[in-house]
Design an enzyme around this catalytic site. Structure first.
Site, mmCIF file in Angstrom:
data_model
loop_
_atom_site.group_PDB
_atom_site.id
_atom_site.type_symbol
_atom_site.label_atom_id
_atom_site.label_comp_id
_atom_site.label_asym_id
_atom_site.label_seq_id
_atom_site.Cartn_x
_atom_site.Cartn_y
_atom_site.Cartn_z
ATOM 1 N N HIS A 196 -9.943 -3.321 9.425
ATOM 2 C CA HIS A 196 -9.713 -3.183 7.986
ATOM 3 C C HIS A 196 -10.133 -4.428 7.212
ATOM 4 O O HIS A 196 -10.359 -4.353 6.001
ATOM 5 C CB HIS A 196 -8.226 -2.977 7.707
ATOM 6 C CG HIS A 196 -7.753 -1.564 7.836
ATOM 7 N ND1 HIS A 196 -8.424 -0.496 7.300
ATOM 8 C CD2 HIS A 196 -6.645 -1.047 8.419
ATOM 9 C CE1 HIS A 196 -7.736 0.626 7.551
ATOM 10 N NE2 HIS A 196 -6.658 0.310 8.238
ATOM 11 N N HIS A 205 -7.224 -2.323 15.017
ATOM 12 C CA HIS A 205 -7.205 -1.447 13.844
ATOM 13 C C HIS A 205 -7.093 -2.283 12.562
ATOM 14 O O HIS A 205 -7.919 -2.168 11.652
ATOM 15 C CB HIS A 205 -6.023 -0.474 13.969
ATOM 16 C CG HIS A 205 -5.869 0.464 12.819
ATOM 17 N ND1 HIS A 205 -6.234 1.782 12.895
ATOM 18 C CD2 HIS A 205 -5.389 0.279 11.566
ATOM 19 C CE1 HIS A 205 -5.992 2.369 11.726
ATOM 20 N NE2 HIS A 205 -5.468 1.476 10.903
ATOM 21 N N GLU A 206 -6.102 -3.153 12.518
ATOM 22 C CA GLU A 206 -5.880 -3.942 11.299
ATOM 23 C C GLU A 206 -7.025 -4.914 11.042
ATOM 24 O O GLU A 206 -7.381 -5.178 9.892
ATOM 25 C CB GLU A 206 -4.552 -4.700 11.390
ATOM 26 C CG GLU A 206 -3.317 -3.825 11.612
ATOM 27 C CD GLU A 206 -3.182 -2.701 10.606
ATOM 28 O OE1 GLU A 206 -3.625 -2.871 9.456
ATOM 29 O OE2 GLU A 206 -2.638 -1.632 10.979
ATOM 30 N N GLY A 256 5.091 -0.301 10.988
ATOM 31 C CA GLY A 256 3.871 -0.452 11.777
ATOM 32 C C GLY A 256 3.197 -1.759 11.452
ATOM 33 O O GLY A 256 3.695 -2.814 11.808
ATOM 34 N N ALA A 257 2.069 -1.678 10.772
ATOM 35 C CA ALA A 257 1.341 -2.886 10.425
ATOM 36 C C ALA A 257 0.554 -2.637 9.146
ATOM 37 O O ALA A 257 0.252 -1.501 8.822
ATOM 38 C CB ALA A 257 0.383 -3.270 11.555
ATOM 39 N N MET A 258 0.240 -3.710 8.425
ATOM 40 C CA MET A 258 -0.474 -3.582 7.157
ATOM 41 C C MET A 258 -1.542 -4.653 7.052
ATOM 42 O O MET A 258 -1.257 -5.836 7.231
ATOM 43 C CB MET A 258 0.536 -3.668 6.000
ATOM 44 C CG MET A 258 -0.103 -3.648 4.631
ATOM 45 S SD MET A 258 -0.983 -2.087 4.310
ATOM 46 C CE MET A 258 -2.273 -2.683 3.207
ATOM 47 N N GLU A 272 -9.055 4.403 6.842
ATOM 48 C CA GLU A 272 -8.218 4.688 8.009
ATOM 49 C C GLU A 272 -8.975 5.351 9.158
ATOM 50 O O GLU A 272 -8.727 5.056 10.320
ATOM 51 C CB GLU A 272 -7.016 5.539 7.597
ATOM 52 C CG GLU A 272 -6.094 4.847 6.590
ATOM 53 C CD GLU A 272 -5.619 3.489 7.068
ATOM 54 O OE1 GLU A 272 -5.724 3.186 8.267
ATOM 55 O OE2 GLU A 272 -5.148 2.704 6.209
ATOM 56 N N ASN A 319 -3.198 -6.539 5.038
ATOM 57 C CA ASN A 319 -3.430 -7.497 3.949
ATOM 58 C C ASN A 319 -4.514 -8.493 4.346
ATOM 59 O O ASN A 319 -4.514 -9.004 5.467
ATOM 60 C CB ASN A 319 -2.135 -8.264 3.654
ATOM 61 C CG ASN A 319 -0.938 -7.350 3.622
ATOM 62 O OD1 ASN A 319 -0.884 -6.452 2.822
ATOM 63 N ND2 ASN A 319 0.004 -7.570 4.541
ATOM 64 N N GLU A 341 0.844 -1.195 0.000
ATOM 65 C CA GLU A 341 0.000 0.000 0.000
ATOM 66 C C GLU A 341 0.879 1.244 0.000
ATOM 67 O O GLU A 341 1.847 1.291 0.746
ATOM 68 C CB GLU A 341 -0.911 0.019 1.227
ATOM 69 C CG GLU A 341 -1.984 1.099 1.107
ATOM 70 C CD GLU A 341 -2.903 1.185 2.329
ATOM 71 O OE1 GLU A 341 -2.535 0.678 3.403
ATOM 72 O OE2 GLU A 341 -3.974 1.770 2.195
HETATM 73 ZN ZN ZN Z 1 -5.080 1.454 8.869
#
Ligand code: ZN
Length: 906
Positions: free
Chosen positions: A357, A353-354, A317-319, A376, A321, A184
């Protein structure tokens, strides 16, 4: 994506020692705005009505005459040479006859492209590195309808955390290498040729060739493994549902997996070998959160598994997927032997949070990056909603209030931007990951939920999910769903927050007639540096007001006009606006009301005390409140027990201390500040009391850092003593004190201590610990040691994200000049190691540690920061921030010094 994803924001998650630092560190993603764009905003751009989603009208750069529907991808990464030979067959749908197919690819070579059947082999393959596209020209037009397109290509494994990258990490058995992806906003095109825009959804069926003993993880479970010769195996994964390219994931290495069941979904924590057990806390939390979300969204998590993948560095951080979330391991793994108790809160928040998503972003995706906030803002709001539900004892809204203040600061500048922001290209898309997109949106959604009602809000979210699953949506779709569920005209209120920039200021003047109090309210856009000739703006502001300490507000109104009057009970009664601090606006009271509120501040709920301090601080920065009124509040909270309240006050104290750097008033200010904080620390002491609250434990650590940085001799001596004992016997130091004690050891280090810390850093195999030691090195006050710490960032001793964090730490501490000189002298060497994000954004974030016009001008003339649209945006924003700090030094610091002189420390 979690905000700490931007490598420059990394500091925020690892360096809570000073909120001034935290404040500056997060600004980076800097969403800044081009000077030209500012003019447009000021001149009266503004509300643009957006339409509901349609593929045809979605912005983007690729032609929409050809659509992918399914990718079968085969990759053979070579970890030694870094080459990634690959092939793919893409099922495409041709919507209009054409002899040209345009898709994205960057940093890769396409060897061949052909259609199965007519018209066969492409006659020409033409890459355009600037547009990051490749055009396939065929000898004849492709007929409307489905085709299969086969491409052979060679990509590359890079070291800078974008696309497919390698991570070298220390283990007890020496250095190891793994690979991972981070795509991203627009880096899938570095891994395989694709239609790399979020509206081009398709299914993905990858396979990868890796070492026989490696574990490979992707979005879906492994379908089969087969030997590939030479100690290798080919791992094939199941096909994903329809999704956007940026959510594709592939990770492989010497990994292990801990699993649990969540109502039929396999939840896995994937770590490097030997760390699996540190995933227990995340696993349990993920199972809890998944249950809550399945219920809240009304759509069950749609994949058969969800992996939480811990990567030791290189990701900041974090993603999110889909089905395979990637984290920096320091915010996923919990090691009871070294992690502070409060780390659980961070792990939970990032996880929540992730995981939000997986619905908001993955199942339903914003059509284009101008609506990034749909991903976000919502995930940021939901992370707090989940924490409040599953861990009410954490008081997450209260304790995470700093993020709203950071967004309001950014929003009080002319370089701010609307939550819905036009995004022209990939570099601009990168610049949208900022505090406005994350935290203003989060705060606004909280205000909106509060206004619509929690059930109505959730009803709207469920409609939205059901209507757009496996597809895309725009902000207009969300307003429509919320309006239908609530029966209220949501767009009328909401667009005043999402389609125009700025934070509203409500100015209140009380008057008295016949014993009844009347508040005359007026709204305006709040600026820190002014006066600014801005187009008049209006918001629809839900305003709740009440008496200090009352359980319920005494009333609520929706302020729609420039001015309105409110009846507010008997004369002389103090009335607090923004009751409960749920609203996204600041308040300026008339002097009598301000004085009455200040007098009763300790009667207020902690959230209202926080908002009093925060508004008064912002008004001080803007020159609309005095240092005397601000420090009057600080003295009024002397006996306060709330961590959130002290977070605000210590944040301001740390910021002033930074701005006093090099000025004659600094020693007196530090003495004054120590005198304010010492009694708070004395109540807590060095050691944990039996049964004390976790907030007290966190506050203690914060106060030790702050008092140490302010030069408190007793605190420094005790920290030194405890560090010496720790070096001999690590068990001697409570895990909750390791952060502050190691930080102060680094800050005050002599050569021997520096060497000791570095040896500990080299030995550490856990990222959280490693970061702690290296950030401590970079905090050294001794300039020679700070220079040595900078030199480390040119080597392979630390991963690129930590190296950036170290440079920013030097800059945010006592040596901004040293850090700047180092980066200027080594810019090309550093950029070569760090990749395009560093080149575009790093100098802007570093420069926000200065407070004079000369440095703002220097940034304006620093060419690499202005090479891309996103970089220019970041630079414009940083310049504004530097000038704001310069103004404070010129105007407010003398006021602060005068206050300190009149109130000498005992
Ligand atoms: Zn986010």
């Amino acid at each position: 994506m979690h905000p700490a994803m931007r490598s420059d924001i990394l500091v925020r998650s690892f360096m809570p020692e000073r909120s001034s630092l935290v404040l500056r560190a997060i600004r980076i993603g800097a969403l800044p705005v081009l000077a030209a764009f500012i003019v447009v905003l000021m001149a009266g751009g503004g509300a643009r009505a957006e339409s509901v989603y349609s593929f045809a009208t979605t912005p983007g750069r690729l032609p929409k005459n050809v659509m992918p529907t399914h990718y079968t991808i085969d990759l053979k990464p070579d970890l030694a040479t870094r080459a990634v030979p690959g092939s793919e067959v893409v099922d495409i749908k041709v919507l209009a006859p054409t002899d040209r197919v345009v898709l994205n690819a960057v940093d890769m070579v396409l060897h061949s492209a052909s259609l199965q059947g007519e018209p066969g082999q492409a006659a020409a393959i033409t890459p355009d590195p600037r547009k990051q596209t490749v055009t396939l020209r065929f000898p004849r037009k492709l007929a409307i309808g489905p085709h299969k397109l086969a491409i052979a290509f060679t990509g590359r494994i890079n070291r800078f955390g974008r696309g497919l990258f390698s991570v070298d990490y220390p283990t007890a058995h020496g250095q190891k290498r793994m690979i991972a992806t981070e795509l991203e906003p627009a880096d899938a095109r570095r891994v395989f040729p694709c239609w790399d825009e979020p509206a081009f959804k398709a299914s993905f069926e990858p396979s990868v060739t890796v070492a026989q003993n490696a574990l490979a993880v992707s979005n879906m479970p492994i379908a089969r493994e087969e030997p590939a010769g030479g100690g290798l195996k080919r791992v094939s994964f199941g096909a994903t549902p329809r999704m956007s390219t940026y959510l594709f994931v592939l990770v492989a290495g010497d990994l292990e997996r801990l699993t649990g069941d969540a109502n039929g979904v396999t939840v896995g924590v994937v770590t490097t070998a030997g760390k699996r057990e540190q995933g227990r806390y995340a696993l349990k939390s993920a199972i809890d959160i998944l249950g809550f979300y399945n219920d809240y969204f009304g759509v069950k998590y749609p994949l058969p598994k969800l992996d939480l993948i811990a990567v030791p560095g290189s990701v900041g951080g974090a993603m999110e997927n889909w089905g395979g979330i990637v984290f920096n391991e320091s915010i996923l793994l919990f090691d009871p032997a070294s992690s502070p108790d409060a780390l659980r809160r961070n792990i939970f928040s990032v996880l929540a949070h992730e995981m939000a998503h997986q619905w908001f972003g993955d199942l339903v995706t914003m059509a284009w990056w101008n609506d990034l906030w749909l991903n976000e803002g919502f995930a940021s709001w939901m992370q707090n909603k989940a924490a409040e539900r599953l861990h009410p004892e954490w008081q997450t809204w209260l304790n995470s209030g700093t993020s709203k203040q950071i967004a309001m600061d950014a929003d009080a500048r002319p370089t701010s931007h609307p939550i819905q922001q036009p995004v022209a290209d990939e570099s601009e898309a990168e610049s949208v990951f900022d505090s406005i997109t994350y935290s203003k949106s989060q705060a606004f959604l909280r205000e909106l939920e509060n206004y619509l009602g929690a059930d109505e809000f959730r009803g709207g979210i469920q409609r939205y999910m059901a209507a757009h699953a496996y597809s895309n949506a725009t902000t207009a779709d969300l307003w429509l769903a919320l309006s239908r569920a609530s029966g209220k005209q949501v767009a009328a209120i909401a667009t005043t927050y999402t389609e125009q920039p700025g934070v509203p200021l409500v100015v209140s003047n009380a008057s008295c007639a016949g014993g009844q109090q009347r508040l005359a309210l007026e709204q305006e856009r709040f600026f820190i540096r002014g006066p600014i000739k801005a187009r008049p703006q209006l918001w629809e502001i839900p305003i709740a007001f009440g008496r200090p300490g009352a359980k319920e507000s005494s009333g609520a109104v929706l302020m729609r006009a420039k001015a309105m009057a409110v009846a507010a009970g008997p004369c002389g009664e103090a009335i607090k606006l923004n009751f409960g601090d749920v609203g996204y606006y600041r308040t300026l009271y008339d002097p009598a009301a301000e004085a009455a509120l200040a007098k009763s501040i300790e009667k207020m709920d902690p959230a209202d005390r926080v908002s009093m301090l925060a508004d008064n601080w912002a008004l001080l920065e803007a020159g609309r409140a005095t240092a005397a009124s601000y420090f009057g509040l600080v003295e009024a909270i002397a006996d306060d027990r709330s961590r959130a309240v002290w977070e605000r006050a210590t944040g301001a104290i740390g910021r002033i201390d930074d701005l006093e750097r090099g000025l004659p008033g600094r020693p007196a200010f530090q003495a004054y500040a120590r005198a304010r904080l010492r009694p708070v620390f004395a109540r807590l002491g060095w050691d944990r009391a039996a049964g004390e609250s976790e907030d007290d434990t966190i506050l203690r650590a914060r106060l030790i850092r702050e008092l140490g940085a302010l030069g408190d001799g007793a605190v420094l001596a005790e920290a030194k003593r405890r560090f010496a004992a720790f070096a001999k016997n690590p068990q001697s130091l409570d895990v909750n004190l390791r952060g502050p004690v190691i930080f102060l050891a680094g800050r005050e280090a002599d050569r021997a201590t520096y060497d000791e810390l570095r040896a500990l850093g080299r030995k550490a195999t856990g990222t959280e610990e490693r970061v702690r030691y290296y950030i401590a090195l970079a905090s050294a006050v001794n300039p020679e040691l700070a220079s040595d710490a900078l030199a480390i960032t040119l080597t392979d001793e630390v991963p690129p994200d930590l190296a950036n964090g170290m440079i920013l730490t030097v800059a945010a501490g006592e040596h901004p000049e040293l850090a700047l000189a180092f980066v200027k002298a080594n810019f090309e060497a550093l950029a070569a190691r760090r990749g395009p994000t560093f080149r575009a954004f790093f100098m802007s974030s570093l420069m926000t540690n200065f407070a004079d016009r000369a440095h703002a001008d220097e940034l304006a003339n620093f060419a690499p920061a202005h090479e891309t649209a996103g970089g220019r945006i970041a630079a414009a924003r940083a310049e504004e921030e530097i000038l704001e700090a310069a103004d404070f030094r010129a105007h407010q610091i003398p006021e602060v010094d005068a206050w300190v002189k009149q109130h000498p420390a005992p």
